[in-house]
Design an enzyme around this catalytic site. Structure first.
Site, short mmCIF file in Angstrom:
data_model
loop_
_atom_site.label_atom_id
_atom_site.label_comp_id
_atom_site.label_asym_id
_atom_site.label_seq_id
_atom_site.Cartn_x
_atom_site.Cartn_y
_atom_site.Cartn_z
N GLU A 36 43.65 54.49 36.37
CA GLU A 36 44.49 54.71 35.20
C GLU A 36 43.72 55.70 34.32
O GLU A 36 42.55 55.47 34.02
CB GLU A 36 44.71 53.39 34.45
CG GLU A 36 45.65 53.60 33.29
CD GLU A 36 45.91 52.34 32.47
OE1 GLU A 36 45.49 51.24 32.86
OE2 GLU A 36 46.55 52.50 31.41
N ARG A 260 35.12 43.17 42.96
CA ARG A 260 34.69 44.31 42.17
C ARG A 260 33.18 44.30 42.01
O ARG A 260 32.52 43.28 42.18
CB ARG A 260 35.40 44.34 40.82
CG ARG A 260 35.10 43.20 39.89
CD ARG A 260 35.67 43.49 38.48
NE ARG A 260 37.05 43.94 38.47
CZ ARG A 260 37.48 45.02 37.79
NH1 ARG A 260 36.64 45.74 37.08
NH2 ARG A 260 38.74 45.36 37.81
N LYS A 270 36.60 49.60 30.65
CA LYS A 270 36.85 50.85 29.95
C LYS A 270 37.09 50.61 28.46
O LYS A 270 36.74 51.43 27.63
CB LYS A 270 38.02 51.59 30.58
CG LYS A 270 37.59 52.40 31.81
CD LYS A 270 38.75 53.16 32.40
CE LYS A 270 39.55 52.29 33.32
NZ LYS A 270 40.60 52.99 34.06
P1 ATP Z 1 38.62 48.65 33.81
O1 ATP Z 1 38.78 47.21 33.57
O2 ATP Z 1 37.21 49.10 33.79
O3 ATP Z 1 39.50 49.49 32.95
P2 ATP Z 1 40.47 48.97 35.90
O4 ATP Z 1 40.52 48.16 37.13
O5 ATP Z 1 41.50 48.72 34.88
O6 ATP Z 1 39.02 48.88 35.31
P3 ATP Z 1 41.53 51.34 37.04
O7 ATP Z 1 41.49 52.70 36.50
O8 ATP Z 1 42.82 50.64 37.07
O9 ATP Z 1 40.46 50.49 36.22
O10 ATP Z 1 40.83 51.27 38.46
C1 ATP Z 1 41.04 52.18 39.51
C2 ATP Z 1 40.60 51.53 40.79
O11 ATP Z 1 39.22 51.23 40.73
C3 ATP Z 1 41.34 50.25 41.03
O12 ATP Z 1 41.70 50.18 42.40
C4 ATP Z 1 40.34 49.19 40.68
O13 ATP Z 1 40.55 48.03 41.40
C5 ATP Z 1 39.01 49.87 41.03
N1 ATP Z 1 37.94 49.31 40.23
C6 ATP Z 1 37.87 49.23 38.89
N2 ATP Z 1 36.74 48.62 38.49
C7 ATP Z 1 36.05 48.33 39.61
C8 ATP Z 1 34.81 47.68 39.87
N3 ATP Z 1 34.04 47.23 38.89
N4 ATP Z 1 34.42 47.55 41.16
C9 ATP Z 1 35.18 48.01 42.15
N5 ATP Z 1 36.37 48.63 41.99
C10 ATP Z 1 36.80 48.78 40.73
MG MG Z 2 43.46 49.01 34.76
#
Ligand code: ATP
Ligand code: MG
Length: 584
Positions: A36, A260, A270
């Protein structure tokens, strides 16, 4: 064996292999990385990137970069650009650059189809009521009073929602599934919300936005994704993911979940990272202390360290905590084999060689990297006045102190053995200059009749290049800064995470730096060599921080983009030894 041949097994890879053996989708592998664009990528994302792009690379498949841009208020073009730069920097090439927002019309049309088949309805409950009606894990939900609207009415209302006729939040479109399902995600989930927000790509074209659940699987399907890999928290969303695909009769993408990456001594959401940036606790998203990919780049972490690290931690379904020391260890490992050695004195102490002729300059040879013969050697000027590090001198030293002490001898790396004859101090008793003598028979030879154990680094005062040196350390001083819900994670910021000092560099490093700055400024590119398949040889931009060196006996450092030819700035990537291991 090349650097990438060490392929650790992981369970998703095993699934891909089994699917290929079974001939699923003719053995085709199509993955995607779906960030995102609401912030910069962090180290956690690199795990998903390495996994998704890595599988595609390994099995001759493709990986798309898909922006999951359905929350206009939080998303920005700046983030899109940073994400592209980061993925490219990690050495991966996407097959297609996609945006969920490109599918808004298709998603809308499918929503009408679901309404026409009486599988979706417009609901007038507000967010709070919707939550109340949904029930809990132990109690079934209650059907919304609007659940039995006619298809005709639903269609009219949904079109009116789309036409912008209602207030934000006044209505939603919901799937009609099962309000008693043990899985809360199946209790008539929301597909569309009314939100007048300007989207970074579609502008004001849409007053309604699709939910994550309604968007994600269908986007996968539109891109013919064979293996849709996400983190464990989406496991309970899978039945819904499958429900949409099956009800719409579209390409059957399949979702797989893995744990994760969680790292200690940092935070990786984020939202929290944005907070650190907005509140000025760091200099920006790419502050070298940030757990972001751009921060790591600026800190001098090579992309290969990311890939190695991700291979080492593997892919499991177990949510654990990974020790940042493991990542730091990987950095040292990668940097050790490739970083030229340079001498830099970070806390200078003047040394005058009393028996060395005034004005005389010699040039000594020094090997660039003992780990890599092909790195060659360089020449270093040597003169009567030098700097050594304050830590390398002790007037009255214990027996085990093998550096320089009053009346003692030490070898200057790549040069002579010297003996300290006199210490000159300021009023407070701090040494400010050492008077030493040189043993002229010790250039490249052992002193006769005695052993000199210590070797220290130095720079010639007349030739030294001054530089600002930023000593970065961990941003937080505790392992789990966000574990205690009662306390704000900011309380645990490490007050010593940045120390700025002025160091003296050997002149060769000054030249290296100017060349690197020119290359970075002229849009210079470096071939993507690190751990890459030879077939995808795109070039990536050269960053100032691509100048990575080992300050001998101190640590790994890189050039910071704040540098100018007149004022160089170096960042400490990682010290030679882990100073946290003994603190714990
Ligand atoms: P955040 O909580 O940091 O905003 P998010 O999952 O909302 O993380 P996205 O931009 O939606 O962030 O993530 C893009 C991809 O990266 C998704 O497939 C997500 O599952 C993966 N991802 C995010 N954080 C991690 C992590 N700590 N370890 C492994 N994969 C991750
Ligand atoms: Mg997200």
């Amino acid at each position: 064996m090349s650097e990438t041949d060490t392929q650790t097994s992981n369970f998703i890879r095993d699934i891909v292999i089994a699917d290929r053996e079974a001939g699923l989708h003719d053995g085709r592998v199509q993955t995607r990385f779906p960030p995102e664009p609401n912030g910069y990528l962090h180290i956690g994302h690199s795990k998903s990137i390495c996994l998704n792009f890595g599988l595609a690379e390994e099995f001759g498949g493709k990986c798309n970069l898909r922006f999951d841009d359905t929350n206009p208020e939080k998303e920005e073009t700046e983030y899109v650009e940073s994400i592209k730069a980061d993925v490219r920097w990690l050495g991966f090439t996407w097959a297609r650059e996609c945006y969920a927002s490109d599918y808004f019309q298709q998603l809308y049309d499918w929503a009408e189809k679901l309404i026409e088949e009486d599988k979706a309805y417009v609901c007038d409950l507000n967010a709070e009521q919707t939550r109340e009606y949904r029930g809990t894990l132990t109690e079934p939900g209650k059907p919304s009073p609007f659940r039995d609207r006619s298809v005709k009415e639903n269609l009219e209302l949904f079109r009116a929602m789309r036409a912008g006729e209602f207030e934000d939040g006044a209505r939603t479109l919901r799937a009609k599934i099962d309000m008693a399902s043990p899985n809360l995600n199946l209790r008539d989930p929301v597909l569309y919300r009314i939100k007048r927000a300007t989207h970074h790509r579609t502008g004001d074209a849409w007053p309604i936005y699709p939910s994550y659940d309604y968007t994600h699987g269908q986007s996968d399907s539109l891109e013919n994704i064979t293996h849709s890999i996400c983190t464990l928290e989406f496991e309970t969303h899978k039945p819904l993911y499958n429900w949409f695909i099956s009800e719409l009769g579209i390409f059957p993408s399949k979702q797989y979940e893995f744990a994760r990456l969680n790292l200690n001594y940092t935070v990786m959401s984020k939202r929290k990272l944005l907070h650190l940036v907005k509140e000025g606790h760091v200099s920006g998203w790419d502050d070298p202390r940030m757990p972001t990919i751009s921060g790591a780049r600026r800190r001098g972490v090579p992309p290969l360290a990311f890939r190695r690290f991700c291979e080492t931690i593997g892919v499991t379904k177990f949510n654990g905590m990974t020790d940042i020391a493991l990542f730091e260890h990987t950095m040292r490992d990668v940097l050790n084999s490739r970083s030229p050695r340079r001498m830099a004195v970070l806390n200078p102490l003047k040394v005058t060689l009393t028996n060395y002729p005034e004005g005389k300059v010699e040039v000594v040879d020094a090997i660039n990297n003992p780990e890599d013969e092909s790195a060659g050697s360089r020449r270093i000027p040597f003169g009567r006045t030098l700097y050594i590090d304050q830590d390398d001198f002790m007037e009255d030293a214990p027996k085990k102190f093998f550096r320089l002490k009053l009346g003692g001898e030490v070898r200057l790396r790549n040069a002579y053995v010297i003996k300290c004859e006199e210490v000159i101090k300021d009023e407070s008793g701090t040494p400010i200059e050492l008077k030493c003598t040189v043993d002229f028979d010790t250039l490249g030879a052992n002193p006769v009749g005695r052993k000199v154990k210590g070797v220290i680094h130095w720079v010639s005062a007349a030739h030294a290049v001054k530089a600002e040196v930023r000593l970065y350390d961990r941003l937080f001083s505790v392992e789990k800064p966000d574990a205690d819900k009662e306390r704000n994670f900011l309380e645990f910021l490490n007050p010593e995470s940045l120390q700025v000092i002025e160091g003296m560099l050997e002149p060769e490093l000054g030249k290296d730096a100017v060349t690197a700055l020119e290359k970075a400024a002229s849009g210079g590119q470096v071939p993507l060599r690190e751990g890459q398949h030879p077939h995808d040889g795109p070039m990536r931009p050269f960053y100032a921080s691509d100048l990575q060196v080992q300050f001998e006996r101190v640590g790994y450092f890189c050039l910071d983009p704040d540098s100018t030819p007149q004022k160089l700035v170096f960042n400490r990537t990682v010290a030679l030894k882990d100073s946290w291991a003994k603190r714990k």
